[in-house]
Enzyme design. Sequence first.
Site, PDB file in Angstrom:
ATOM      1  N   GLU A 177       3.191 -14.525   8.860  1.00  0.00           N
ATOM      2  CA  GLU A 177       2.852 -13.384   9.727  1.00  0.00           C
ATOM      3  C   GLU A 177       1.958 -13.909  10.853  1.00  0.00           C
ATOM      4  O   GLU A 177       2.430 -14.195  11.940  1.00  0.00           O
ATOM      5  CB  GLU A 177       2.144 -12.289   8.915  1.00  0.00           C
ATOM      6  CG  GLU A 177       1.738 -11.063   9.747  1.00  0.00           C
ATOM      7  CD  GLU A 177       0.780 -10.119   9.012  1.00  0.00           C
ATOM      8  OE1 GLU A 177       0.084 -10.553   8.081  1.00  0.00           O
ATOM      9  OE2 GLU A 177       0.705  -8.938   9.414  1.00  0.00           O
ATOM     10  N   ASP A 201       1.589  -0.524   6.740  1.00  0.00           N
ATOM     11  CA  ASP A 201       0.424   0.376   6.716  1.00  0.00           C
ATOM     12  C   ASP A 201       0.757   1.625   7.533  1.00  0.00           C
ATOM     13  O   ASP A 201       0.264   1.800   8.659  1.00  0.00           O
ATOM     14  CB  ASP A 201      -0.787  -0.341   7.335  1.00  0.00           C
ATOM     15  CG  ASP A 201      -1.184  -1.578   6.539  1.00  0.00           C
ATOM     16  OD1 ASP A 201      -1.716  -1.424   5.433  1.00  0.00           O
ATOM     17  OD2 ASP A 201      -0.929  -2.699   7.032  1.00  0.00           O
TER      18      ASP A 201
END
Length: 366
Positions: free
Chosen positions: A230, A309
């Site tokens: 990431e 999220d």
Amino acid sequence: MPHPTAAALARVDEDAVRALPKAEVHVHLEGAFSLLDLLRLAKQNGVALPGPALTIFDVSTHDGFARPEVTTGGVAHGAGAAGLSGFLRFLDWQCSLVRTRQQAADVAYAFAARQTGSGVRYSDVIVNPTHWSLWRGRELELLDAFAGGFDEAEQDGLCRVGIAYSLLRGQSAAEAEDAVAALASARPRRVVALSIDGDEKTVGRTGEKFHDAFRTAAAAGLHRTVHAGESSGPEGVWDAIEMLGAERIDHGVRAIEDPALIRRLVDEGISLGVCPRSNVSLGIYPDWRSHPLPLLLDAGVAVTLNTDDPAPLGTALERDWAVAAEQFGFDLHDMAGFARRSIDASFADDDLKRDLRAELEETIGR
Ligand code: ADE
Ligand code: ZN
């Protein structure tokens, strides 16, 4: 849920996505507080909000509320200076508002309700106890409270949930081994996996540090999933596979930079829990069009499509699937592929996977 009409299934809009039975495999409990949840918790605990409510989810400006910024608001586009690390500090702030067992159970119940509303039938949820700072030393109690909320949700017909217990990348080897030893002996309800999250860029490579903890977890029958590729490059994905025995990679998008790694992912059927909106909002890619999701799919990688999220990123799963369809030209057949892979990649038990696969095939009219 009523069966969708043929017309609803022909379009890849949010209704069509919601109608697909599916799993979500990369989503954090820490990233599922709605604005209303936060307002209620802050009020219950007598905690002042860090700024006007409209700005709370503005990840482009906050830095985890060490110095709250007052802006004209808007939700989550562009990481600004705070980036992933600032975002993670914001999650700490949210979780610090959860102080009682009931509040923890309510967060879990609300998560299951949110997932159900997106047509998610099973979800692995990542829980990183280090965010929930008031529960330090009482992590098993916190997990038990969450399990109670998930139990109640399941009894009420909502989405089923398994917990992936996450280590924070910056924890020490000893902390990680202690945490896994506690899991292996207490066997907390609903914990199905061990995970690592946190910012790779600020901590560097951690494969060696967590090797023993992951070996113990595997021996205790826990699945393994690791955030990697990431905020740093393909090397984190290699470490996750070779040193931690990861069955799934969370994000993993930067694997696209290494053809040998892509071959390994394909050969071993290791899936990537990709979250394009999160990557764009947190500054990993400048926009959806630059995201390697279609390249990963074309290369034959088992890609799932997730939110990471959703609440602070201002989204929901059906929205991100519909946006992906629009941005990358996916049709409903492609979206059914995402649903199928989500079920396959999940850590649901075999019976549930079989039922969900059958329901999916029935829904899309096979
Ligand atoms: N925890 C919550 N969201 C995360 C992300 N995008 N990367 C690493 N850790 C996280
Ligand atoms: Zn994540």
